[in-house]
Design a protein around this motif. Sequence first.
Motif, PDB file in Angstrom:
ATOM      1  N   UNK A   1       0.818  -1.218   0.000  1.00  0.00           N
ATOM      2  CA  UNK A   1       0.000   0.000   0.000  1.00  0.00           C
ATOM      3  C   UNK A   1       0.846   1.259   0.000  1.00  0.00           C
ATOM      4  N   UNK A   2       0.336   2.287  -0.646  1.00  0.00           N
ATOM      5  CA  UNK A   2       0.939   3.620  -0.591  1.00  0.00           C
ATOM      6  C   UNK A   2       0.330   4.320   0.617  1.00  0.00           C
ATOM      7  N   UNK A   3       1.158   4.784   1.513  1.00  0.00           N
ATOM      8  CA  UNK A   3       0.656   5.309   2.781  1.00  0.00           C
ATOM      9  C   UNK A   3       0.190   6.749   2.689  1.00  0.00           C
ATOM     10  N   UNK A   4       0.686   7.527   1.694  1.00  0.00           N
ATOM     11  CA  UNK A   4       0.336   8.930   1.612  1.00  0.00           C
ATOM     12  C   UNK A   4      -1.076   9.106   1.064  1.00  0.00           C
ATOM     13  N   UNK A   5      -1.684  10.214   1.436  1.00  0.00           N
ATOM     14  CA  UNK A   5      -2.953  10.619   0.841  1.00  0.00           C
ATOM     15  C   UNK A   5      -4.142   9.890   1.439  1.00  0.00           C
ATOM     16  N   UNK A   6      -5.314  10.095   0.862  1.00  0.00           N
ATOM     17  CA  UNK A   6      -6.530   9.472   1.344  1.00  0.00           C
ATOM     18  C   UNK A   6      -7.620   9.618   0.314  1.00  0.00           C
TER      19      UNK A   6
ATOM     20  N   UNK B   1      -2.082   1.387  -4.257  1.00  0.00           N
ATOM     21  CA  UNK B   1      -1.106   0.313  -4.048  1.00  0.00           C
ATOM     22  C   UNK B   1      -0.014   0.369  -5.103  1.00  0.00           C
ATOM     23  N   UNK B   2       1.220   0.186  -4.649  1.00  0.00           N
ATOM     24  CA  UNK B   2       2.311  -0.057  -5.594  1.00  0.00           C
ATOM     25  C   UNK B   2       2.194  -1.486  -6.094  1.00  0.00           C
TER      26      UNK B   2
ATOM     27  N   UNK C   1       0.454  19.346  -4.142  1.00  0.00           N
ATOM     28  CA  UNK C   1       1.347  19.045  -3.033  1.00  0.00           C
ATOM     29  C   UNK C   1       2.666  18.484  -3.555  1.00  0.00           C
ATOM     30  N   UNK C   2       3.685  18.531  -2.695  1.00  0.00           N
ATOM     31  CA  UNK C   2       4.989  18.026  -3.108  1.00  0.00           C
ATOM     32  C   UNK C   2       4.951  16.583  -3.554  1.00  0.00           C
ATOM     33  N   UNK C   3       4.130  15.755  -2.904  1.00  0.00           N
ATOM     34  CA  UNK C   3       4.076  14.338  -3.248  1.00  0.00           C
ATOM     35  C   UNK C   3       3.431  14.092  -4.604  1.00  0.00           C
ATOM     36  N   UNK C   4       2.751  15.108  -5.154  1.00  0.00           N
ATOM     37  CA  UNK C   4       2.106  14.953  -6.455  1.00  0.00           C
ATOM     38  C   UNK C   4       2.943  15.494  -7.607  1.00  0.00           C
ATOM     39  N   UNK C   5       4.108  16.064  -7.289  1.00  0.00           N
ATOM     40  CA  UNK C   5       5.025  16.553  -8.320  1.00  0.00           C
ATOM     41  C   UNK C   5       6.139  15.538  -8.504  1.00  0.00           C
ATOM     42  N   UNK C   6       6.177  14.887  -9.656  1.00  0.00           N
ATOM     43  CA  UNK C   6       7.222  13.899  -9.941  1.00  0.00           C
ATOM     44  C   UNK C   6       8.477  14.654 -10.366  1.00  0.00           C
TER      45      UNK C   6
ATOM     46  N   UNK D   1      -1.903  21.027  16.234  1.00  0.00           N
ATOM     47  CA  UNK D   1      -1.506  21.103  17.637  1.00  0.00           C
ATOM     48  C   UNK D   1      -2.687  20.890  18.569  1.00  0.00           C
ATOM     49  N   UNK D   2      -3.886  21.235  18.100  1.00  0.00           N
ATOM     50  CA  UNK D   2      -5.100  21.050  18.907  1.00  0.00           C
ATOM     51  C   UNK D   2      -5.753  19.698  18.654  1.00  0.00           C
ATOM     52  N   UNK D   3      -5.102  18.836  17.867  1.00  0.00           N
ATOM     53  CA  UNK D   3      -5.639  17.518  17.610  1.00  0.00           C
ATOM     54  C   UNK D   3      -6.784  17.476  16.622  1.00  0.00           C
ATOM     55  N   UNK D   4      -6.945  18.539  15.827  1.00  0.00           N
ATOM     56  CA  UNK D   4      -8.056  18.616  14.879  1.00  0.00           C
ATOM     57  C   UNK D   4      -7.609  18.383  13.441  1.00  0.00           C
ATOM     58  N   UNK D   5      -6.360  18.072  13.227  1.00  0.00           N
ATOM     59  CA  UNK D   5      -5.826  17.805  11.895  1.00  0.00           C
ATOM     60  C   UNK D   5      -4.889  16.614  12.008  1.00  0.00           C
ATOM     61  N   UNK D   6      -5.008  15.687  11.067  1.00  0.00           N
ATOM     62  CA  UNK D   6      -4.212  14.469  11.134  1.00  0.00           C
ATOM     63  C   UNK D   6      -2.926  14.551  10.330  1.00  0.00           C
ATOM     64  N   UNK D   7      -2.632  15.709   9.764  1.00  0.00           N
ATOM     65  CA  UNK D   7      -1.437  15.843   8.945  1.00  0.00           C
ATOM     66  C   UNK D   7      -0.166  15.619   9.741  1.00  0.00           C
ATOM     67  N   UNK D   8       0.887  15.079   9.094  1.00  0.00           N
ATOM     68  CA  UNK D   8       2.164  14.858   9.790  1.00  0.00           C
ATOM     69  C   UNK D   8       2.743  16.191  10.277  1.00  0.00           C
ATOM     70  N   UNK D   9       3.080  16.258  11.532  1.00  0.00           N
ATOM     71  CA  UNK D   9       3.571  17.501  12.113  1.00  0.00           C
ATOM     72  C   UNK D   9       4.832  18.020  11.431  1.00  0.00           C
ATOM     73  N   UNK D  10       5.837  17.178  11.148  1.00  0.00           N
ATOM     74  CA  UNK D  10       7.039  17.701  10.469  1.00  0.00           C
ATOM     75  C   UNK D  10       6.711  18.316   9.101  1.00  0.00           C
TER      76      UNK D  10
END
Length: 316
Positions: A36-41, A46-47, A202-207, A277-286
């Motif tokens: 599975x490809x872990x990024x996105x939703x 799948x690779x 997003x960066x992940x969508x630019x090859x 920071x308030x737990x309302x977004x699931x995006x990776x913090x880094x």
Amino acid sequence: MTQAPTPTADTVRRLVRTLLREGADDTGTAGPEVRPVTEGGGHSTWWVGGRHVLRLALDRESVVRQRRELRLRELVRPHLPVTVPASVARGEWAPGLTYTLDVKLPGGTAEEHDVSAVGEADLAGLLGGLREVPVRQAETLGVPRTAPRSLEALRRMAVHAAERLRAADEFDSGRMAQLTGPAAAQLAAQPGTAVLVHHDLRGEHLVTTADGRVRGVLDWSGAAVGDPAEDIAGLALAVGSPAAVRAATLAGYGARPCLRGLWLARCDTVIRLAARLDGQDAGPLPLLRTQLRRAWEAILLERVTELREDGSDDGF
């Protein structure tokens, strides 16, 4: 309504074995490696071995989006200097649920490789090409038209969020003072400027290749007819504000859409990091912190340009 099945590695392996006719190897193990490809939703991705990507629609809405995306990719392909994914097989993987098996585009992503000056020219070609796609044809395919966001409403939300970040020692909230209410009003989207926008650059969508060229753009499922500043904002998060504005300027956009895109990105990153920071977004913090830094990089345009009182945006 019957609940959609959850795709598993075995489900994917059986499907792609049929599609690619891989057969069994000498050990009796069938088919290529799948993972599975872990990024996105929004859909399961799948690779498949090292050459293909399988995307599974999981509900009716994603089925509609996937079918529309397949048609849209064929429409935009002749207008763009970068590669758009090509489907080698499509169909249903479960009753009423579609899939597309795409050829994997070679290269990494903008999160892995910095975009070079030549890569900025690739991005300019992308933005310019999207302007050339006939809007009526896109809408005929079912691409939705979206209204421009209110920068003033976004500014007010960002001012509040910036205080939350200041308290957490994440951001200097005083930087939001650069965008005043009158400035936000001046940067409102202008009538008659809607174009086809990718809407998720997003960066992940630019090859991107190791030498900084942008060779392809992935995931057209969120494309819309709307505000071109949204794609400029997306590039600011992906490659930094200076590179995004240079690319947009090279594509023929003036000061207004460039600055509007810049401030859409800046407000968005402040709001999203505070929500995380308030737990309302699931995006990776880094990643959210990196996007905040990129969006708030200073650009020459905002230092030397004052938009004219008459609203023109070509005087810089």
